[in-house]
Design a protein around this motif. Structure first.
Motif, PDB file in Angstrom:
ATOM      1  N   ALA A 120       0.876  -1.168   0.000  1.00 22.61           N
ATOM      2  CA  ALA A 120       0.000   0.000   0.000  1.00 22.61           C
ATOM      3  C   ALA A 120       0.914   1.219   0.000  1.00 22.61           C
ATOM      4  O   ALA A 120       1.623   1.446  -0.963  1.00 22.61           O
ATOM      5  N   ASP A 121       0.965   1.968   1.121  1.00 26.65           N
ATOM      6  CA  ASP A 121       1.957   3.038   1.234  1.00 26.65           C
ATOM      7  C   ASP A 121       3.347   2.459   1.470  1.00 26.65           C
ATOM      8  O   ASP A 121       4.359   3.041   1.098  1.00 26.65           O
ATOM      9  N   THR A 122       3.398   1.283   2.100  1.00 30.18           N
ATOM     10  CA  THR A 122       4.624   0.510   2.285  1.00 30.18           C
ATOM     11  C   THR A 122       4.389  -0.893   1.735  1.00 30.18           C
ATOM     12  O   THR A 122       3.276  -1.223   1.308  1.00 30.18           O
ATOM     13  N   ALA A 123       5.430  -1.704   1.756  1.00 30.72           N
ATOM     14  CA  ALA A 123       5.329  -3.068   1.219  1.00 30.72           C
ATOM     15  C   ALA A 123       5.922  -4.056   2.213  1.00 30.72           C
ATOM     16  O   ALA A 123       6.830  -3.723   2.980  1.00 30.72           O
ATOM     17  N   GLN A 124       5.403  -5.275   2.182  1.00 33.08           N
ATOM     18  CA  GLN A 124       5.927  -6.339   3.033  1.00 33.08           C
ATOM     19  C   GLN A 124       5.867  -7.665   2.283  1.00 33.08           C
ATOM     20  O   GLN A 124       4.964  -7.900   1.480  1.00 33.08           O
ATOM     21  N   VAL A 125       6.856  -8.528   2.569  1.00 33.55           N
ATOM     22  CA  VAL A 125       6.929  -9.844   1.941  1.00 33.55           C
ATOM     23  C   VAL A 125       6.024 -10.794   2.702  1.00 33.55           C
ATOM     24  O   VAL A 125       6.229 -11.031   3.899  1.00 33.55           O
ATOM     25  N   CYS A 126       5.026 -11.336   2.039  1.00 33.56           N
ATOM     26  CA  CYS A 126       4.140 -12.320   2.663  1.00 33.56           C
ATOM     27  C   CYS A 126       4.748 -13.703   2.647  1.00 33.56           C
ATOM     28  O   CYS A 126       4.544 -14.488   3.575  1.00 33.56           O
ATOM     29  N   THR A 127       5.487 -14.035   1.618  1.00 28.08           N
ATOM     30  CA  THR A 127       6.255 -15.273   1.565  1.00 28.08           C
ATOM     31  C   THR A 127       7.425 -15.070   0.612  1.00 28.08           C
ATOM     32  O   THR A 127       7.256 -14.447  -0.437  1.00 28.08           O
ATOM     33  N   VAL A 144      -4.710  -8.730   4.298  1.00 25.87           N
ATOM     34  CA  VAL A 144      -5.879  -7.937   4.698  1.00 25.87           C
ATOM     35  C   VAL A 144      -5.697  -6.514   4.188  1.00 25.87           C
ATOM     36  O   VAL A 144      -4.580  -6.039   3.966  1.00 25.87           O
ATOM     37  N   GLY A 145      -6.794  -5.818   4.025  1.00 28.87           N
ATOM     38  CA  GLY A 145      -6.754  -4.455   3.537  1.00 28.87           C
ATOM     39  C   GLY A 145      -6.376  -3.467   4.628  1.00 28.87           C
ATOM     40  O   GLY A 145      -6.388  -3.764   5.829  1.00 28.87           O
ATOM     41  N   CYS A 146      -6.022  -2.246   4.207  1.00 29.59           N
ATOM     42  CA  CYS A 146      -5.657  -1.174   5.137  1.00 29.59           C
ATOM     43  C   CYS A 146      -6.219   0.136   4.601  1.00 29.59           C
ATOM     44  O   CYS A 146      -6.870   0.168   3.562  1.00 29.59           O
ATOM     45  N   ASP A 147      -5.971   1.217   5.318  1.00 28.62           N
ATOM     46  CA  ASP A 147      -6.498   2.532   4.944  1.00 28.62           C
ATOM     47  C   ASP A 147      -5.399   3.461   4.449  1.00 28.62           C
ATOM     48  O   ASP A 147      -5.427   4.669   4.709  1.00 28.62           O
ATOM     49  N   GLU A 148      -4.451   2.923   3.720  1.00 30.06           N
ATOM     50  CA  GLU A 148      -3.329   3.713   3.224  1.00 30.06           C
ATOM     51  C   GLU A 148      -3.477   3.954   1.725  1.00 30.06           C
ATOM     52  O   GLU A 148      -4.279   3.310   1.046  1.00 30.06           O
ATOM     53  N   ARG A 149      -2.673   4.880   1.223  1.00 26.68           N
ATOM     54  CA  ARG A 149      -2.625   5.126  -0.209  1.00 26.68           C
ATOM     55  C   ARG A 149      -1.779   4.051  -0.885  1.00 26.68           C
ATOM     56  O   ARG A 149      -1.208   3.180  -0.224  1.00 26.68           O
ATOM     57  N   THR A 150      -1.660   4.133  -2.217  1.00 22.12           N
ATOM     58  CA  THR A 150      -0.987   3.087  -2.985  1.00 22.12           C
ATOM     59  C   THR A 150       0.289   3.628  -3.611  1.00 22.12           C
ATOM     60  O   THR A 150       0.237   4.562  -4.423  1.00 22.12           O
ATOM     61  N   ARG A 151       1.415   3.034  -3.244  1.00 17.51           N
ATOM     62  CA  ARG A 151       2.712   3.348  -3.863  1.00 17.51           C
ATOM     63  C   ARG A 151       3.368   2.031  -4.266  1.00 17.51           C
ATOM     64  O   ARG A 151       3.500   1.125  -3.456  1.00 17.51           O
ATOM     65  N   ILE A 152       3.796   1.948  -5.521  1.00 16.73           N
ATOM     66  CA  ILE A 152       4.362   0.712  -6.025  1.00 16.73           C
ATOM     67  C   ILE A 152       5.884   0.667  -5.936  1.00 16.73           C
ATOM     68  O   ILE A 152       6.486  -0.416  -5.973  1.00 16.73           O
ATOM     69  N   GLU A 153       6.535   1.805  -5.815  1.00 22.22           N
ATOM     70  CA  GLU A 153       7.999   1.817  -5.764  1.00 22.22           C
ATOM     71  C   GLU A 153       8.558   1.004  -4.595  1.00 22.22           C
ATOM     72  O   GLU A 153       9.526   0.254  -4.782  1.00 22.22           O
ATOM     73  N   ARG A 188      -4.796   2.620  -9.036  1.00 20.68           N
ATOM     74  CA  ARG A 188      -4.732   3.963  -8.455  1.00 20.68           C
ATOM     75  C   ARG A 188      -3.388   4.128  -7.738  1.00 20.68           C
ATOM     76  O   ARG A 188      -3.323   4.118  -6.514  1.00 20.68           O
ATOM     77  N   LEU A 189      -2.318   4.262  -8.503  1.00 24.19           N
ATOM     78  CA  LEU A 189      -0.969   4.373  -7.971  1.00 24.19           C
ATOM     79  C   LEU A 189      -0.543   5.831  -7.966  1.00 24.19           C
ATOM     80  O   LEU A 189      -0.544   6.486  -9.012  1.00 24.19           O
ATOM     81  N   VAL A 190      -0.184   6.352  -6.803  1.00 16.52           N
ATOM     82  CA  VAL A 190       0.210   7.758  -6.722  1.00 16.52           C
ATOM     83  C   VAL A 190       1.589   7.994  -7.319  1.00 16.52           C
ATOM     84  O   VAL A 190       1.928   9.128  -7.679  1.00 16.52           O
ATOM     85  N   ASP A 191       2.395   6.933  -7.432  1.00 15.72           N
ATOM     86  CA  ASP A 191       3.739   7.074  -8.000  1.00 15.72           C
ATOM     87  C   ASP A 191       3.896   6.274  -9.279  1.00 15.72           C
ATOM     88  O   ASP A 191       5.001   5.885  -9.644  1.00 15.72           O
ATOM     89  N   GLY A 192       2.797   6.022  -9.964  1.00 24.07           N
ATOM     90  CA  GLY A 192       2.870   5.225 -11.182  1.00 24.07           C
ATOM     91  C   GLY A 192       3.670   5.876 -12.283  1.00 24.07           C
ATOM     92  O   GLY A 192       4.303   5.185 -13.098  1.00 24.07           O
ATOM     93  N   ASP A 193       3.708   7.211 -12.335  1.00 28.10           N
ATOM     94  CA  ASP A 193       4.464   7.894 -13.384  1.00 28.10           C
ATOM     95  C   ASP A 193       5.960   7.893 -13.111  1.00 28.10           C
ATOM     96  O   ASP A 193       6.765   8.133 -14.013  1.00 28.10           O
ATOM     97  N   ARG A 194       6.353   7.606 -11.868  1.00 29.03           N
ATOM     98  CA  ARG A 194       7.780   7.594 -11.524  1.00 29.03           C
ATOM     99  C   ARG A 194       8.378   6.196 -11.546  1.00 29.03           C
ATOM    100  O   ARG A 194       9.595   6.036 -11.648  1.00 29.03           O
TER     101      ARG A 194
END
Length: 244
Positions: A120-127, A144-153, A188-194
Motif C-alpha cells: 500500500a503506502d509501504t510493502a511487506q513480503v508475505c512469503t 488484509v486491507g488497510c487505509d493507506e494510499r498506494t505506492r508501487i515503488e 490507483r498508484l500515486v507514483d505510477g508515473d515515476r
C-alpha cells in the motif's frame, strides 16, 4: 459337468474367457485378448492422469515470479461480483494464477519460484521465493486491507532486493535472472508515473474493479474536547471524492 448358465456383467467384455469356467481344471491360462489389453491400458492412463507425475528437469525452468497484491484503501471498494471487495477479487485471481503456474504434470516444466508481496503506502513480503503452492496460497489468503494510499515503488525495491530461495551462498554470484512481476491492483498508484522497470523485468497488470466506480472515502479524522464545555467532544472528518 452341467452348469447353470448365468450372465455376469463384470465378465461380459471377455465372453470367450468365461468359456474356461466350464472346464473341470481348477486353473486356466488367460488367452491373449486385444480388448483386454486396451482396457488395461486405458485404466493405466486414467491412473496416470489422476496421479499427475512430474518429470524433474523436463523443459526450461520458469524463473522467478513476484505477485504484487494491492491492499490499499481503494481496494476495499465493493464493486466485485456479488458485492465483494476488490481485495477479495484480487486474492482470488492471484491464487488462480499461482495454481496455473504450478500446475505440474508429466510434460510440464519445473514451476517458477513465486514470491508474494502485499503493498500500500509501504510493502511487506508475505512469503519469500518458493515453489510450494500451499505456502503461496496461505500467504495470499492472509492478506488484509488497510487505509493507506498506494505506492508501487517500495514493492519493486523489495522484490529486487530479496534473494531466491534456491540461492547457494558458496556459489559465485549469478547473472541477473529474469523477473516477472504480476500486479493485481485497481491501478490507483500515486507514483505510477515515476516507477520504471529494468532490462530483465517484465510486468503483467491485472486490473481489479471497474473504472466507472465512484471512489470516495474518509481522508482524515480527529476529535477534541470543546473549550467551552469539557464534557463535549467535537469530531472532525475530511471526505475525499476521486470521482467526477
Amino acid at each position: 459337468l452341467r452348469r447353470t448358465r448365468r450372465v455376469v456383467s463384470s465378465s461380459l467384455p471377455w465372453v470367450r474367457r468365461t468359456e474356461d469356467l466350464r472346464a473341470n481344471a481348477p486353473f486356466q491360462r488367460i488367452r491373449p485378448s486385444l480388448l483386454l489389453f486396451l482396457q488395461m491400458l486405458l485404466l493405466a492412463l486414467l491412473a496416470l492422469a489422476v496421479a499427475q507425475p512430474i518429470v524433474r528437469g523436463w523443459g526450461v525452468r520458469g524463473g522467478r515470479v513476484v505477485m504484487l497484491i494491492d491492499c490499499s484503501a481503494s481496494m476495499g471498494t465493493l464493486d466485485g461480483a456479488g458485492g465483494v471487495a476488490r481485495i477479495v477479487e484480487a486474492k482470488r485471481q492471484a491464487i488462480a494464477r499461482a495454481e496455473s503456474l504450478q500446475g505440474g504434470g508429466l510434460f510440464a516444466s519445473t514451476g517458477p519460484e513465486i514470491m508474494v508481496i502485499a503493498f500500500a503506502d509501504t510493502a511487506q513480503v508475505c512469503t519469500p521465493f518458493t515453489t510450494s503452492l500451499a505456502r503461496v496460497r496461505m500467504a495470499i489468503e492472509a492478506i488484509v486491507g488497510c487505509d493507506e494510499r498506494t505506492r508501487i515503488e517500495p514493492a519493486l525495491e523489495l522484490a529486487r532486493a530479496h534473494p531466491t530461495g534456491a540461492q547457494d551462498e558458496r556459489a559465485p554470484t549469478p547473472a541477473a535472472e529474469p523477473l516477472a512481476l504480476e500486479l493485481f491492483s485497481d491501478g490507483r498508484l500515486v507514483d505510477g508515473d515515476r516507477a520504471s522497470l529494468r532490462a530483465n523485468e517484465s510486468m503483467t497488470f491485472t486490473r481489479i474493479g471497474s473504472l466507472d466506480t465512484g471512489n470516495a472515502g474518509i481522508g482524515a479524522a480527529g476529535c477534541e474536547r470543546s473549550i467551552e464545555d469539557a464534557a463535549q467532544v467535537q469530531a472532525f472528518a475530511s471526505l475525499r471524492n476521486y470521482g467526477s
